[in-house]
Design an enzyme around this catalytic site. Structure first.
Site, PDB file in Angstrom:
ATOM      1  N   CYS A   1      53.908  11.183  17.638  1.00 12.68           N
ATOM      2  CA  CYS A   1      52.490  10.907  17.406  1.00 12.68           C
ATOM      3  C   CYS A   1      51.640  11.043  18.662  1.00 12.68           C
ATOM      4  CB  CYS A   1      52.304   9.538  16.757  1.00 12.68           C
ATOM      5  SG  CYS A   1      52.713   8.117  17.816  1.00 12.68           S
TER       6      CYS A   1
ATOM      7  N   ASP B   1      43.704  12.335  12.650  1.00 11.88           N
ATOM      8  CA  ASP B   1      45.117  12.114  12.972  1.00 11.88           C
ATOM      9  C   ASP B   1      45.927  13.364  12.651  1.00 11.88           C
ATOM     10  OD1 ASP B   1      47.641  11.210  13.428  1.00 11.88           O
ATOM     11  OD2 ASP B   1      47.491   9.426  12.166  1.00 11.88           O
TER      12      ASP B   1
ATOM     13  N   HIS C   1      50.965   3.460  16.899  1.00 10.59           N
ATOM     14  CA  HIS C   1      50.691   4.803  16.378  1.00 10.59           C
ATOM     15  C   HIS C   1      49.457   5.321  17.103  1.00 10.59           C
ATOM     16  CE1 HIS C   1      50.473   8.309  13.986  1.00 10.59           C
ATOM     17  NE2 HIS C   1      49.433   7.931  13.270  1.00 10.59           N
TER      18      HIS C   1
END
Length: 646
Positions: free
Chosen positions: A236, A317, A294
């Site tokens: 991530c 994202d 995250h």
């Protein structure tokens, strides 16, 4: 967007000049006359001659593009016709980007220090670890490095949207909402020839361990060099950091954001279930999960499609978690919409809302039966942060996403409680015992992990309790692996008595789980009379030692002159170590410099002298990483360096 300046050979007695502009590779074009004054410019696209040019043999031509011009590479043809009917043309190309300095542009951000940070800065910090012990990882965005601009433009050109309908794609590239969705999908390679292949296993032998990347430039250049085949591998923070680079290159203000205790709610019920055995071992019984952290990005833009109250930061994202309109991308979701629960708006607001607001149900199992149930409404999205403007430290932005119920942030775990509306609560209106697990301080590699367990008897009868302590290693996005440390015992409590038990895990007991792993520590108490259970748990990281970087004459660093820095490391471990030291810095060092560190005894100190020659002025980051041999441990450090232009 701004003015583009070109120079062309001039001829005497010309009759007129005009420019034909078209999107490179597309059929869109326009023609514009070249005037002698900027004051007469009125059409969206205009061009004028610089009348102050001192050379009669050359003309400086200024092309003015509108604020709504599409991002991309343009070809132009400058044509001249003379009084006697002769003419000639020259051709070339230029690139149009978004302009956050232009008040009419959809990405205009009004503060100069924020433009410096979110557009121009080519280095930053990514925050990982846990809420109680955030780890700042230096990252080089590399937007000014050779080949990076070209790779970012390639990304737009090979996107499925462009390949399916080039004209439509060009026309939509004047909208940062559209651009951000295209880039979000193209950073991962799930649906297209995207930049990065994700890998959350422990097998990275076909590529690079995501923890080893230190900047975006290597990734983007490798992707472009090898035919736009996905680079292996990303997780991530790598996806987010590379996207931040691309957006800044395209002129869209962007920052990297970390959400600690981030929920991945697969069934969209805003509930995450966590399961434990009766001895405190965390179980993998649910598809839902909570990532210790995250990382995504926020991009700044106006939202003409939603109204001005949704302008500002938007969550985007690129990590492939869930499809949006059939594609692995996410956003742009207005941060304001997340805070005010506007889940009816596009894009992907319900998914992001769950990441920062889901409830956690904790369940204890014994012999196939549920023996305890508790609810935690505070854990998910408990801390959201980004790098502060102009300073190498974090900025708490949790309040941008959610109303803050509590400002406390301690090392104490969340003691289990029973929700008022649960079946178990109605059957057992009061718990006889409560338990609290507290770390004495943030754990550091090479030192014992010291923690306290406080047990309180809330009833006026004596208690005999069975206590189970359990520690498991885990990756930030997965359930824990097998137990690596445990302790069991029996505890006697007098009526209304509270006891504090001191515990520790020695370095030799956790040395095999160091690196980027985290620790899940849990305690379960069982009342031998009522068989009630109480649980407390905490997930934490063990801080790695740091590299110390000192720059000689740090207040006198100037362009194009060699300077020196010293990288220092002291071995905190109880065994000898060796490894490879890598030093890099965009605008400071061309590429990267590596050094082999031979066996260093416990407590031993090593110093490495580094030379660097600044090529650009401003504040730059010199960063170093030491990859230890035969382990997954990487030790890092960074130093901000101010370079004077003279």
């Amino acid at each position: 967007m701004g003015f583009i300046v070109m120079q062309s050979q001039a001829k005497d007695n010309f009759k007129y000049l005009f420019i034909r502009r078209r999107a490179a590779g597309g059929g869109l074009y326009t023609m514009m006359p070249v005037t002698f004054s900027r004051e007469t410019l009125s059409a969206p696209w205009n061009a004028c001659i610089d009348s102050n040019n001192s050379s009669p043999q050359k003309l400086s031509i200024f092309i003015s593009s509108p604020a709504f011009a599409s991002v991309g590479c343009y070809k132009f043809q400058l044509c001249l016709s003379t009084q006697d009917g002769r003419g000639s043309c020259v051709s070339g190309s230029f690139i149009v980007l978004c302009n956050p300095w232009c008040s009419e542009d959809a990405v205009f951000i009004p503060f100069e220090d924020e433009r410096e940070e979110y557009v121009l800065s080519d280095s930053g910090l990514l925050f990982m670890g846990t809420q109680m012990n955030p780890v700042a990882r230096p990252w080089s965005f590399d937007q000014y490095e050779t080949g990076v601009l070209e790779a970012c433009l390639d990304l737009l050109q090979i996107s499925p949207q462009h390949q399916m309908n080039r004209t439509k794609d060009y026309l939509k590239r004047n909208n940062p909402v559209y651009i951000s969705r295209v880039v979000s999908a193209m950073i991962n390679s799930e649906d297209d020839r995207g930049v990065l292949k994700g890998n959350w296993s422990e097998d990275f032998k076909e590529g690079v361990n995501p923890s080893k990347w230190t900047g975006s430039g290597d990734i983007l250049r490798q992707w472009a060099k090898f035919g736009h085949n996905p680079v292996k591998y990303g997780q991530c923070w790598v996806f987010a950091a590379v996207m931040c680079t691309v957006m800044r290159v395209l002129g869209i203000p962007c920052r990297v954001v970390t959400n600690f205790n981030s929920a991945h709610d697969t069934n969209a019920n805003l509930v995450i279930e966590e399961h434990y055995s009766e001895t405190g071992q965390k179980l993998n019984h649910s598809k839902d999960s909570i990532w210790n952290f995250h990382v995504w990005v926020e991009c700044w833009m106006t939202r003409k499609d939603l109204g001005s109250d949704m302008n500002g930061w938007q969550v985007v994202d690129p990590t492939p978690q869930q499809r949006s309109e059939g594609v692995f991308c996410c956003g742009p979701a207005p941060v304001k919409a997340i805070k005010y629960q506007r889940v009816d708006l596009p894009y992907d607001i319900p998914f992001v809302y769950a990441e920062v607001n889901a409830d956690v149900h904790t369940i204890i199992w014994s012999q196939g039966h549920v023996v305890s149930f508790s609810t935690d409404t505070e854990r998910v999205g408990s801390f959201i942060c980004t790098k502060a403007v102009g300073f190498p430290r974090l900025q708490n932005i949790t309040g941008d996403y959610k109303p803050i119920k509590s400002s406390s942030s301690t090392l104490s775990s969340r003691s289990s409680t029973v929700s008022d509306d649960s079946t178990l609560s109605r059957a057992n209106p009061s718990q006889g015992v409560t338990v609290l697990l507290t770390l004495d301080k943030s754990p550091v590699a090479g030192e014992p992990i010291r923690f306290s367990v406080k047990v309180t008897n809330r009833q006026r009868v004596a208690k005999k309790l069975i206590m189970h302590l359990n520690a498991q290693a885990k990756e930030y996005n997965n359930s824990p692996s097998d137990t690596f440390w445990e302790n069991h015992g029996v505890l006697q409590l007098a009526p209304m008595e509270a006891k504090v038990l001191q515990q520790q895990i020695h370095p030799a007991q956790y040395k095999n789980v160091l690196g980027d792993n985290l620790i899940n520590l849990a305690v379960v108490l069982e009342d031998t009379t009522t068989h009630e259970r109480a649980l407390a748990a905490e997930e934490f990281n063990i801080a790695s030692p740091e590299l110390i970087i000192k720059v000689a004459d740090k207040d006198s660093i100037v362009l194009n002159k060699e300077h020196t820095a010293t990288v220092t490391f002291i071995n905190p471990f109880s065994h000898p170590i060796s490894g490879v030291l890598t030093v890099a810095g965009s605008g400071l060092i061309n590429g990267r410099t590596q050094f082999r560190m031979n066996s260093l005894r416990p407590g031993g100190k090593v110093e490495q002298r580094i030379s660097f020659c600044p090529s650009v002025s401003g504040v730059k980051m010199l960063h170093a990483s030491l990859s230890l041999s035969n382990t997954s441990i990487t030790v890092r450090g960074f130093k901000m360096v101010s370079i004077n232009s003279i």
